[in-house]
Design a protein around this motif. Structure first.
Motif, short mmCIF file in Angstrom:
data_model
loop_
_atom_site.label_atom_id
_atom_site.label_comp_id
_atom_site.label_asym_id
_atom_site.label_seq_id
_atom_site.Cartn_x
_atom_site.Cartn_y
_atom_site.Cartn_z
N ARG A 230 0.71 -1.17 0.05
CA ARG A 230 0.11 0.03 0.20
C ARG A 230 0.83 1.25 0.09
NH1 ARG A 230 -3.37 -1.18 5.09
NH2 ARG A 230 -1.83 -3.03 5.35
N GLU A 231 2.08 1.34 0.61
CA GLU A 231 2.91 2.32 0.42
C GLU A 231 4.41 1.75 0.08
OE1 GLU A 231 3.33 4.72 4.07
OE2 GLU A 231 0.95 4.43 4.23
N LEU A 232 4.84 2.56 -0.75
CA LEU A 232 6.17 2.27 -1.07
C LEU A 232 7.27 3.53 -1.26
CD1 LEU A 232 8.28 0.51 -2.48
CD2 LEU A 232 7.66 1.60 -5.06
N ASN A 233 8.03 3.68 -0.23
CA ASN A 233 8.82 4.55 -0.15
C ASN A 233 10.35 4.26 -0.63
OD1 ASN A 233 10.84 6.37 1.17
ND2 ASN A 233 9.86 6.34 3.23
N ILE A 234 10.76 5.13 -1.71
CA ILE A 234 12.17 4.99 -2.39
C ILE A 234 13.11 5.76 -1.95
CG2 ILE A 234 10.56 4.56 -4.49
CD1 ILE A 234 11.01 7.40 -5.46
N GLY A 235 13.09 6.21 -0.71
CA GLY A 235 14.30 6.74 0.10
C GLY A 235 14.52 8.00 -0.59
N GLY A 236 15.86 8.57 -0.41
CA GLY A 236 16.29 9.75 -0.79
C GLY A 236 17.63 9.62 -1.66
N GLY A 237 18.54 10.46 -1.27
CA GLY A 237 20.22 9.92 -1.90
C GLY A 237 20.27 10.67 -3.21
N TRP A 238 19.36 11.79 -3.56
CA TRP A 238 19.42 12.44 -4.87
C TRP A 238 20.96 13.19 -4.76
CZ3 TRP A 238 13.95 15.28 -4.79
CH2 TRP A 238 13.25 14.38 -4.73
N GLY A 239 21.76 12.79 -5.90
CA GLY A 239 23.03 13.36 -5.76
C GLY A 239 23.01 14.95 -6.08
N VAL A 240 23.93 15.65 -5.50
CA VAL A 240 24.03 17.05 -5.79
C VAL A 240 25.47 17.39 -6.03
CG1 VAL A 240 23.99 19.15 -4.33
CG2 VAL A 240 22.13 17.47 -4.07
N ALA A 241 25.62 18.32 -6.98
CA ALA A 241 26.95 18.78 -7.56
C ALA A 241 27.79 19.60 -6.34
CB ALA A 241 26.87 19.58 -8.72
N TYR A 242 28.89 19.38 -5.91
CA TYR A 242 29.49 20.28 -4.92
C TYR A 242 30.60 20.99 -5.66
CZ TYR A 242 27.16 18.14 -0.76
OH TYR A 242 26.54 17.79 0.17
N ASN A 243 30.93 20.68 -6.99
CA ASN A 243 31.84 21.23 -7.71
C ASN A 243 31.68 21.15 -9.07
OD1 ASN A 243 33.03 18.87 -8.62
ND2 ASN A 243 33.71 18.74 -6.52
N ASP A 244 32.48 22.00 -9.85
CA ASP A 244 32.23 22.03 -11.22
C ASP A 244 32.34 20.84 -11.83
OD1 ASP A 244 32.05 24.95 -11.20
OD2 ASP A 244 33.97 25.27 -11.85
N SER A 245 32.90 19.82 -11.42
CA SER A 245 32.97 18.48 -12.23
C SER A 245 31.77 17.43 -11.92
CB SER A 245 34.30 17.94 -11.72
OG SER A 245 34.28 17.32 -10.58
N GLN A 246 31.12 18.01 -11.04
CA GLN A 246 30.01 17.00 -10.75
C GLN A 246 28.60 17.75 -11.32
OE1 GLN A 246 30.00 17.02 -6.52
NE2 GLN A 246 31.18 15.11 -6.35
N ARG A 247 27.59 16.86 -11.64
CA ARG A 247 26.22 17.25 -12.12
C ARG A 247 25.36 16.97 -11.29
NH1 ARG A 247 25.57 17.65 -17.71
NH2 ARG A 247 23.39 17.70 -17.50
N THR A 248 24.44 17.71 -10.63
CA THR A 248 23.29 17.33 -9.75
C THR A 248 22.13 16.56 -10.46
OG1 THR A 248 23.60 19.51 -8.65
CG2 THR A 248 21.29 18.59 -8.64
N LEU A 249 21.80 15.52 -9.91
CA LEU A 249 20.60 14.36 -10.53
C LEU A 249 19.52 15.33 -10.91
CD1 LEU A 249 20.20 11.21 -10.59
CD2 LEU A 249 18.65 11.88 -8.55
N ASP A 250 19.30 15.01 -12.12
CA ASP A 250 17.98 15.62 -12.82
C ASP A 250 16.70 15.06 -12.15
OD1 ASP A 250 15.54 16.48 -14.31
OD2 ASP A 250 16.89 16.45 -16.27
N VAL A 251 16.35 15.66 -11.10
CA VAL A 251 15.15 15.28 -10.24
C VAL A 251 14.05 14.97 -11.18
CG1 VAL A 251 13.61 15.54 -8.38
CG2 VAL A 251 16.15 16.11 -8.07
N GLU A 252 13.63 15.83 -12.25
CA GLU A 252 12.38 15.50 -12.84
C GLU A 252 12.42 14.06 -13.79
OE1 GLU A 252 11.04 18.90 -14.75
OE2 GLU A 252 9.03 17.96 -15.10
N SER A 253 13.52 14.18 -14.34
CA SER A 253 13.77 13.05 -15.41
C SER A 253 13.75 11.61 -14.25
CB SER A 253 14.64 12.85 -16.31
OG SER A 253 15.93 13.28 -15.67
N PHE A 254 14.48 11.72 -13.29
CA PHE A 254 14.57 10.63 -12.45
C PHE A 254 13.14 10.05 -11.83
CE2 PHE A 254 14.81 9.47 -7.83
CZ PHE A 254 15.23 8.22 -7.98
N LEU A 255 12.44 11.23 -11.42
CA LEU A 255 11.25 10.75 -11.00
C LEU A 255 10.35 10.14 -12.01
CD1 LEU A 255 10.67 13.50 -7.96
CD2 LEU A 255 11.16 11.10 -7.81
N GLN A 256 10.35 11.06 -13.06
CA GLN A 256 9.36 10.34 -14.38
C GLN A 256 9.80 8.98 -14.75
OE1 GLN A 256 10.53 13.07 -17.52
NE2 GLN A 256 8.70 14.79 -16.92
#
Ligand code: LLP
Length: 445
Positions: free
Chosen positions: A253-279
């Motif tokens: 009845r309930e499904l919890n998919i947690g968190g963990g969405w990656g965030v960029a801390y510097n120029d070499s990282q790219r923040t997780l695209d939350v919209e396409s991830f959730l889609q």
């Protein structure tokens, strides 16, 4: 050396960040050099507009994908009354792990039925406090939770049936730092699918009349960019729901998919695209439920922490010493360090620094940014590209909103920093700097 390039240099900063005519960094319409002068350093600055926008966007995206959706904020990322008021207004639920986290939620008037209690060792005192405030949802992480909850529930909330989710350990590597990997077989979190531990917990819960197993939870790690791993975990969890339905009539009845969405801390990282991830997640979930003939009207829950808050915070430090070691490197010593940000020392987290009082100046040097704590490993940034920097300059380190203040310590008996919330040219002190009295208050002669 990298050159300053206008806008892109502000990408890691809150939405309202800009550089003013004096070449000072501004956040929420407030000049950071003025904030540092008024409130002292180290100083943590949170931007209200970014906090709101990030939560609103995540809510909108999640609700667009799933009718019965609930967004929880994982309070461990950073929790304080000012955040509670803001998230309460936006109708977020919460993932909490301690009595004080719950107390802040309660004081802000959160609906207790949207609060989920987590933890791999939930104490009776915490569970008692949760029941007293009307919390209904608990995430089971071991084989000791359910008996404890059943007994406490019978005593403290006899008319209530407690709603339980089992945290599954799907044995999938999230490919993040070892200390942030939680979904593998050898983890202190969750109950294994393959080894039958999770099923034991499910059967155990079924034996108590006041416990209701409503769903499943997984969180395979933090700072995750690998969406394949998240997809695999989703399939493993749906397979489990199907197996349990077939063997003992379980309904998801309930499904919890947690968190963990990656965030960029510097120029070499790219923040997780939350919209396409959730889609993608919602699409896979819909297909996965249909293919297995499982209940499609479940409540979908996500519980990010960092993804909602990290970029809303900026840490400001004053440079107090410049030590040039000939033929080795130059250390800038700042007035904070591992006491307010243990992440570089603990996870090798790679941050970037900017000169808040001469933001537009081109980077000319490489420095190591050392904290002020008596620990060789207290280096906030090993190699920071900066303009020529002098004693008295103000450094800004962006993406400081998550897991810094809540993991802060008083090592060397140094007071923890003050926090200000900025919005539309106004700055409000939301946590005062600790004083010497605060530091000494708990020790008895
Ligand atoms: N749900 C559960 C069950 C969790 O354990 C966590 C984080 C979250 C959600 C939120 O994860 P997030 O979206 O913030 O990644 N101190 C480390 C991170 C530890 C994460 C602990 N659990 C760091 O500084 O990176």
């Amino acid at each position: 050396m990298e050159k300053s390039s206008g806008m892109s240099r502000l990408e890691l900063f809150p939405d309202t960040a800009r550089v003013n005519a004096a070449s000072h960094l501004e956040i929420g319409g407030c000049d950071t050099t003025a904030l540092a002068a008024q409130f002292g350093t180290p100083l943590y600055v949170f931007d209200q507009a970014t906090l709101r926008a990030q939560a609103r966007d995540a809510l909108r995206v999640l609700r667009a994908q799933w009718d019965d959706a609930l967004l929880l904020y994982a309070t461990k990322a950073y929790w304080a009354p000012f955040l509670a008021r803001l998230y309460r207004e936006l109708a977020l639920g919460l993932d909490v792990t301690s009595e004080a986290e719950m107390a802040i939620a309660q004081n802000a008037g959160f609906d207790p039925t949207t609060i989920y209690v987590h933890g791999n060792n939930k104490t009776s005192a915490e569970l008692g406090a949760a029941l007293a405030m009307g919390i209904t949802h608990f995430v089971v992480d071991n084989l000791d939770d359910a008996p404890r909850l059943a007994a406490l529930g019978a005593e403290l909330a006899p008319s209530r049936r407690l709603r339980l989710l089992i945290r599954l350990s799907p044995n999938i590597d999230a490919h993040t730092h070892r200390y942030m990997t939680t979904g593998v077989a050898d983890s202190k979190f969750g109950l294994g699918i393959a080894d039958g531990m999770a099923e034991r917990a499910a059967r155990q819960i079924g034996a108590y009349a006041n416990l209701d197993l409503v769903g499943l939870h997984f969180h395979i790690g933090s700072q995750v960019f690998d969406t394949d791993a998240l997809r695999e975990a989703l399939h493993a969890v749906l397979d489990t729901a199907q197996a349990w339905r077939d063997t003992f009539g379980f309904t998801l009845r309930e499904l919890n998919i947690g968190g963990g969405w990656g965030v960029a801390y510097n120029d070499s990282q790219r923040t997780l695209d939350v919209e396409s991830f959730l889609q993608n997640t919602a699409r896979l979930l819909r297909e996965g439920l249909r293919a297995r003939g499982l209940n499609e009207n479940l409540k979908l829950i996500a519980e990010p922490g960092r993804g909602l808050i990290a970029r809303a915070g900026v840490a400001l430090y004053r440079v107090g010493a410049v030590k040039e070691i000939p033929a080795v490197r130059t250390y800038l010593a700042v007035d904070g360090g591992m006491g307010d940000n243990v992440r570089p020392a603990l996870y090798n987290a790679a941050y970037q620094a900017f000169l808040a009082n001469r933001f537009d100046e081109n980077n000319a040097r490489e420095y190591a940014i050392a904290g002020r704590y008596c620990e060789q490993g207290d280096v906030l940034i090993e190699r920071a590209a900066l303009p020529e920097t002098r004693v008295g300059d103000l450094l800004a380190i962006p993406v400081a909103g998550a897991y810094q203040l809540p993991m802060a310590s008083n090592y060397n008996l140094i007071p923890r920093p003050a926090v200000v919330l900025v919005n539309e040219k106004r700055a409000r002190l939301v946590r005062r700097r600790e004083t010497l009295e605060d530091i000494l208050a708990c020790d008895l002669d």
